[in-house]
Design a protein around this motif. Structure first.
Motif, PDB file in Angstrom:
ATOM      1  N   ARG A  14       1.077   4.838  -6.163  1.00  0.00           N
ATOM      2  CA  ARG A  14       0.334   5.194  -4.935  1.00  0.00           C
ATOM      3  C   ARG A  14       0.483   6.676  -4.625  1.00  0.00           C
ATOM      4  NH1 ARG A  14       1.214   0.037  -0.843  1.00  0.00           N
ATOM      5  NH2 ARG A  14       0.322  -1.533  -2.257  1.00  0.00           N
ATOM      6  N   THR A  44       5.824   1.015   8.947  1.00  0.00           N
ATOM      7  CA  THR A  44       5.606  -0.352   8.446  1.00  0.00           C
ATOM      8  C   THR A  44       6.421  -0.632   7.185  1.00  0.00           C
ATOM      9  OG1 THR A  44       3.741   0.278   7.047  1.00  0.00           O
ATOM     10  CG2 THR A  44       3.228  -0.342   9.332  1.00  0.00           C
ATOM     11  N   SER A 230      -0.311   3.586   5.763  1.00  0.00           N
ATOM     12  CA  SER A 230      -0.795   2.374   5.086  1.00  0.00           C
ATOM     13  C   SER A 230      -1.178   2.591   3.629  1.00  0.00           C
ATOM     14  CB  SER A 230      -1.965   1.777   5.870  1.00  0.00           C
ATOM     15  OG  SER A 230      -2.947   2.745   6.117  1.00  0.00           O
ATOM     16  N   SER A 234       1.084  -0.387   2.489  1.00  0.00           N
ATOM     17  CA  SER A 234       0.484  -1.674   2.837  1.00  0.00           C
ATOM     18  C   SER A 234       0.878  -2.717   1.788  1.00  0.00           C
ATOM     19  CB  SER A 234      -1.035  -1.558   2.951  1.00  0.00           C
ATOM     20  OG  SER A 234      -1.601  -1.325   1.694  1.00  0.00           O
ATOM     21  N   GLY A 235       1.208  -3.896   2.274  1.00  0.00           N
ATOM     22  CA  GLY A 235       1.573  -4.997   1.378  1.00  0.00           C
ATOM     23  C   GLY A 235       3.015  -4.972   0.906  1.00  0.00           C
ATOM     24  N   LEU A 236       3.743  -3.916   1.190  1.00  0.00           N
ATOM     25  CA  LEU A 236       5.148  -3.830   0.772  1.00  0.00           C
ATOM     26  C   LEU A 236       6.051  -4.333   1.899  1.00  0.00           C
ATOM     27  CD1 LEU A 236       5.116  -0.361  -1.061  1.00  0.00           C
ATOM     28  CD2 LEU A 236       4.688  -2.666  -1.974  1.00  0.00           C
TER      29      LEU A 236
END
Ligand SMILES: *Cc1c(COP(=O)(O)O)cnc(C)c1O
Length: 244
Positions: A14, A44, A230, A234-236
């Motif tokens: 990423r 997050t 994000s 995101s998703g982690l």
């Protein structure tokens, strides 16, 4: 659950994608890559995820809530540069200022005065700050109105306890990030006007603008610090993974 090695691989991919986008945006704008700093917004992300960033070359991390910043700063190794990017209540300054390299979102005269007071009282080095401007004029957002910034008292702007580095804004979310461009243009133009009015003692080099949805556009319009959450995390695993 993802292992640390798997998490590291995801983050590394990423970051590489973000880096490519930063470079392309810089190229389109004819700006050197070095003038844009990536600040990773870890609100997050769990401590485990956040803790992998320094070894991947990301040492500038940000939180938007003071308590979350305190908690992560206590659990993660020193050497991380913490940026406070959200609304900061004056009664949280004493615990926050010692931990951060910069306050991005000074959104009122009262907060600026309180920072000056706290730095003076505790003998800290001058605190770098940006003034948050509510360019998109959403009532739900913090920040000075553009016209208000120009009215700030000179003695606050030049107080030795703070270094007013520039301006910060959040664009309204837009399906099409092109719709954010006018917000970024307006922040840059406001900075240029203030620089002309305030003179060389306040060059305002920093523009903290651009988030996951819109950072390439922000870079094209002059961003020097982009705040990305994000698109990296995101998703982690999030803070729910952290022991209390
Ligand atoms: C959360 C947050 C960001 C990052 O937003 P993403 O859209 O997740 O990249 C940037 N700035 C501030 C002030 C934030 O609170």
């Amino acid at each position: 659950m993802l292992s640390d090695a798997e998490l590291r691989a995801v983050l590394s991919d990423r970051l590489a994608a973000v880096e490519a986008n930063i470079q392309q945006a810089c190229q389109r704008a004819g700006r050197p890559r070095e003038v844009v700093q990536l600040v990773a917004v870890t609100k997050t992300a769990s401590c485990r995820v956040t803790g992998l960033l320094p070894e991947l070359g990301v040492n500038d991390l940000a939180e938007n809530r003071p308590q979350a910043l305190w908690s992560k700063a206590a659990k993660l190794p020193s050497g991380i540069r913490w940026h406070m990017i959200g609304h900061l209540q004056r009664n949280k300054l004493d615990k926050t200022l010692p931990l951060v390299c910069r306050v991005h979102a000074v959104d009122s005269v009262r907060l600026l005065e309180a920072i000056i007071h706290e730095v003076r009282k505790r003998g800290f080095a001058p605190m770098p700050v940006c003034l948050e401007v509510n360019v998109s004029r959403e009532p739900s957002k913090y920040g000075f109105a553009p016209a208000e910034v120009a009215q700030l008292p000179r003695e606050l702007l030049t107080a030795p306890e703070v270094r007013i580095e520039g301006l910060m804004t959040m664009a309204a979310y837009a399906e099409d990030p092109e719709d954010c461009r006018p917000t970024f243009v307006e922040l840059r133009q406001l900075r240029d006007q203030l620089r002309a009015a305030w003179g060389e003692s306040l060059p305002l080099p920093q523009l903290s603008m651009g988030m996951s949805n819109d950072y390439p556009i922000a870079i094209e319009e002059g961003a020097t610090m982009i705040r990305l959450g994000s698109t990296l995390f995101s998703g982690l695993p999030g803070p729910e993974e952290d022991p209390a």
